[in-house]
Design an enzyme around this catalytic site. Structure first.
Site, PDB file in Angstrom:
ATOM      1  N   ASP A   1       0.861  -1.181   0.000  1.00  0.00           N
ATOM      2  CA  ASP A   1       0.000   0.000   0.000  1.00  0.00           C
ATOM      3  C   ASP A   1       0.900   1.234   0.000  1.00  0.00           C
ATOM      4  OD1 ASP A   1      -2.123   1.710   0.135  1.00  0.00           O
ATOM      5  OD2 ASP A   1      -2.705   1.209   2.188  1.00  0.00           O
TER       6      ASP A   1
ATOM      7  N   ASP B   1      -2.443   2.335  -6.450  1.00  0.00           N
ATOM      8  CA  ASP B   1      -1.402   2.380  -5.418  1.00  0.00           C
ATOM      9  C   ASP B   1      -1.448   1.221  -4.431  1.00  0.00           C
ATOM     10  OD1 ASP B   1      -3.795   3.148  -4.243  1.00  0.00           O
ATOM     11  OD2 ASP B   1      -2.868   4.629  -2.927  1.00  0.00           O
ATOM     12  N   GLU B   2      -2.140   0.151  -4.781  1.00  0.00           N
ATOM     13  CA  GLU B   2      -2.327  -0.935  -3.817  1.00  0.00           C
ATOM     14  C   GLU B   2      -2.454  -2.258  -4.558  1.00  0.00           C
ATOM     15  OE1 GLU B   2      -5.431  -1.936  -0.140  1.00  0.00           O
ATOM     16  OE2 GLU B   2      -5.862  -0.315  -1.552  1.00  0.00           O
TER      17      GLU B   2
END
Length: 350
Positions: free
Chosen positions: A8, A103-104
């Site tokens: 993350d 983003d994860e």
């Protein structure tokens, strides 16, 4: 035993902006829509968070909490390119990568020969590569399954690594508040607490059969999670289930006719989006999304063949749920067929 890593990125959009413009590093920074146009904060840096600014907060409220806030609209093309580079780093370690957003992501490294097969060492190397090659930081969690890996990544944010080894699962999960489990929102947590159930240990004492009897499908999920079980695979190819469009209104509205006028204007955009990949006859259902002035939201969805006029009926039902609360956002959505699924147009499961 599986080895799952959850990565993350730390305040991703804001971090990219601070990387590219060092002058922003020490100031409260947020990415989001204009306060004058009822925008919402997408993300913010940790300086802004100290003022109480949070994601999904109205930009106008963020300005009140933090008058010196630097608010910028963001550069989505740049964020997508950084995300592409991020994924390239993941693929050095495994092909089993499930992106959750830009983003994860989850990585299944069970069969990876990298780092002697150590998921912990792989997570360390990935974080180091992200920092060295992209100039950004990431938090990572390592665990035997997806839901524990995600919880682990939250333990050392920002810029940290937390590992839950197989022999540590029971003790880690036992003390977890039920509200920390994925899928347990505030209302469900309140319902559980009204029964004296605050932690996974409390739910264990109640017993799996009683959980399922009282909570049905939710109880089935709880019966596994309170013991640290999660068999969900990392899905390298995620199938898109819906396509939607939405718009934030210039001012809150209450009138059904005004809401319908907005939705009618969204229908052509929705149809243009789904027509790229699916015909109308392939759609499995349709729905509307309402977000209220208090930022609570509801979705009314019905399975069956696509009928644009049905959106009006769904709007009426949604406004009944609103119970007089003003509407700030309206959206439309259609359901896409699963692989091999046939749409039976004559069968309306509404």
């Amino acid at each position: 035993m599986r080895k799952i890593i959850h990565i993350d990125m730390d305040c991703f959009y804001a971090a990219v902006e601070m990387r590219d413009n060092p002058a922003l590093r020490e100031v409260p920074l947020a990415i989001g829509g204009s306060a004058d146009r009822r925008g919402v904060i997408s993300t913010c840096n940790y300086v802004a968070r100290r003022f109480g600014v949070r994601s999904a907060m109205p930009s106008a409220l963020a300005r009140k909490l933090c008058p010196p806030l630097v608010l910028i609209p963001g550069r989505m093309a740049v964020y997508k390119e950084v995300s592409r580079l991020l994924r390239a780093i993941f693929l050095r370690y495994t092909e089993q990568v499930e992106p959750l957003s830009l983003d994860e992501a989850y990585l299944d490294v069970t069969m990876s020969p990298c780092c002697g097969g150590s998921a912990t060492l792989m997570a360390r190397e990935i974080r180091a590569a992200i920092n060295t090659e992209l100039g950004l930081t990431a938090s990572a969690g390592v665990a035997p399954n997806k839901f524990l890996a995600k919880l682990a990544s939250e333990q050392r944010k920002p810029d940290g690594l937390f590992v839950i080894r197989p022999q540590e699962v029971d003790e880690f999960v036992r003390q977890l508040p039920l509200g920390k489990l994925p899928g347990i929102g505030r209302k469900t947590a309140d319902r559980l607490e009204s029964l004296g159930l605050y932690s996974c240990e409390d739910a264990r004492q109640l017993g799996n059969e009683e959980l399922i009897a009282r909570f049905g499908k939710l109880g089935e999920m709880l019966a596994g999670r309170i013991w640290g079980h999660d068999e969900q695979p990392v899905q390298a190819q995620r199938v898109r289930k819906t396509i939607g469009v939405e718009t934030t209104l210039a001012s809150d509205v209450l009138d059904e006719a005004a809401c319908w006028q907005v939705l009618r204007q969204l229908i052509p955009e929705l149809e243009q989006r789904f027509s790229v990949s699916h015909g109308k006859e392939q759609l499995m259902g349709q729905g509307i999304k309402l977000k209220f002035a208090d930022f609570q939201q509801t979705t009314v969805y019905r399975r069956g063949g696509y009928q644009p006029e049905r959106f009006h009926d769904l709007l009426h039902e949604g406004l009944l749920r609103a119970q007089g609360k003003p509407i700030r956002l309206l959206g439309l959505v259609v359901g896409l067929p699963a692989a091999g699924e046939v749409n039976q147009l004559a069968l309306d499961l509404a």
